[in-house]
Design a protein around this motif. Structure first.
Motif, PDB file in Angstrom:
ATOM      1  N   VAL A   1       5.802   5.520   4.519  1.00 36.75           N
ATOM      2  CA  VAL A   1       6.177   4.179   4.988  1.00 36.75           C
ATOM      3  C   VAL A   1       5.668   3.126   4.009  1.00 36.75           C
ATOM      4  N   LEU A   2       4.456   3.335   3.472  1.00 36.93           N
ATOM      5  CA  LEU A   2       3.935   2.411   2.465  1.00 36.93           C
ATOM      6  C   LEU A   2       4.840   2.392   1.233  1.00 36.93           C
ATOM      7  N   LEU A   3       5.308   3.563   0.817  1.00 37.09           N
ATOM      8  CA  LEU A   3       6.241   3.609  -0.307  1.00 37.09           C
ATOM      9  C   LEU A   3       7.513   2.829   0.016  1.00 37.09           C
ATOM     10  N   ALA A   4       7.992   2.951   1.248  1.00 38.52           N
ATOM     11  CA  ALA A   4       9.221   2.251   1.631  1.00 38.52           C
ATOM     12  C   ALA A   4       9.044   0.744   1.556  1.00 38.52           C
ATOM     13  N   GLN A   5       7.896   0.219   2.035  1.00 40.63           N
ATOM     14  CA  GLN A   5       7.721  -1.234   2.002  1.00 40.63           C
ATOM     15  C   GLN A   5       7.628  -1.758   0.580  1.00 40.63           C
ATOM     16  N   GLY A   6       7.180  -0.909  -0.357  1.00 39.67           N
ATOM     17  CA  GLY A   6       7.113  -1.325  -1.752  1.00 39.67           C
ATOM     18  C   GLY A   6       8.478  -1.455  -2.408  1.00 39.67           C
TER      19      GLY A   6
END
Length: 281
Positions: free
Chosen positions: A186-191
């Motif tokens: 999810v952190l990768l997605a927000q980036g």
């Protein structure tokens, strides 16, 4: 036409300040011989060149960074490796405008200044909060309050980003119920929102499982093909050897700066992970 932005040591950059605002809102050995040729074969580059020139940082009597100088080529996947406490995260914070420093840090864009994405190492939050994946993405990626739900303007981009990291089917799950690897995805997605031209990654593989690692490797290939500049802190040297175009070894100062095959030799790694840094190789 190119555009150049310089981040002086005694000032906070507008770009860094905007990234800091985004980050703080979270509450939160097989080497690839063809890496350089892949980087050179791209027809279009959207990411900037990064120049770290004589960057120094001292806190109290402790030297954190000692005249650090290296360049990140545009559109490349550039890995930053070194021991804990060697200054990697502090160097990233100079780029994000979070650390006072001496020296000069400049970004040279191929055209108009683009977007910078940042993926932190971990997500700190109260796992008891009834915050779903959609809620988190809304809080991170849109101006509209998260409790009002996803705005139409960002709904498609958020859905596409979650699809790219394999989390589309878990959008209604509470963040606290996700595994560490799922939260990292999810952190990768927000980036990825808005689509960045420069992406800063702080140990993104640290909590990923095998499926997550495959997702991350596919994303790296996509970013490279799109000409995005990636600055990537990583401890997994085998992954760096396979996936990076260039590697900088940092232990307070730069000990090597070369291709993975040239950089990740036993002698250089011994020097890098020694308690007291030796002379640059």
């Amino acid at each position: 036409m190119t555009s150049k932005a310089t981040i002086p040591g005694d000032a906070q950059s507008p770009v860094g300040a905007s990234l800091l605002a985004k980050a703080s809102s979270q509450a939160i050995s097989s080497l690839n011989d063809t890496a350089q040729s892949r980087a050179d074969s791209r027809l279009q580059v959207s990411g900037p060149t990064l120049d770290f020139a004589d960057i120094s940082l001292t806190l109290g009597r402790t030297t954190i960074l000692d005249h650090v100088t290296f360049q990140v080529r545009p559109g490349s996947v550039h890995a930053l490796v070194g021991p804990n406490g060697g200054g990697k995260s502090s160097l990233i914070k100079t780029l994000l405008g979070q650390m006072p420093h001496q020296g000069r840090l400049s970004l040279q864009w191929p055209g108009e200044p683009g977007t910078i994405g940042y993926v932190p190492q971990a997500l700190e939050f109260d796992r008891g909060l009834p915050m779903t994946v959609d809620d988190f993405m809304a809080a991170m990626c849109q101006r509209r309050p998260a409790f009002l739900g996803l705005s139409k303007h960002y709904a498609k981009a958020i859905g596409d980003a979650l699809e790219r990291v394999g989390m589309q089917d878990k959008r209604k799950r509470r963040m606290g119920a996700l595994s560490g690897g799922e939260r990292q995805r999810v952190l990768l997605a927000q980036g990825l929102i808005p689509a960045p031209q420069l992406l800063v990654l702080d140990e993104p593989m640290s909590a990923l499982d095998e499926a997550g690692i495959r997702v991350f490797e596919r994303l790296l290939d996509d970013w490279r093909a799109a000409g995005i500049t990636v600055l990537w802190i990583e401890h997994d040297l085998e992954a760096v050897g396979r996936l990076a175009d260039h590697v900088t070894g940092l232990n307070r100062r730069v000990l090597f700066d070369a291709t993975p095959r040239q950089a990740l030799t036993p002698d250089r790694l011994l020097s890098l992970f020694s308690t007291h840094p030796r002379s640059a190789a």
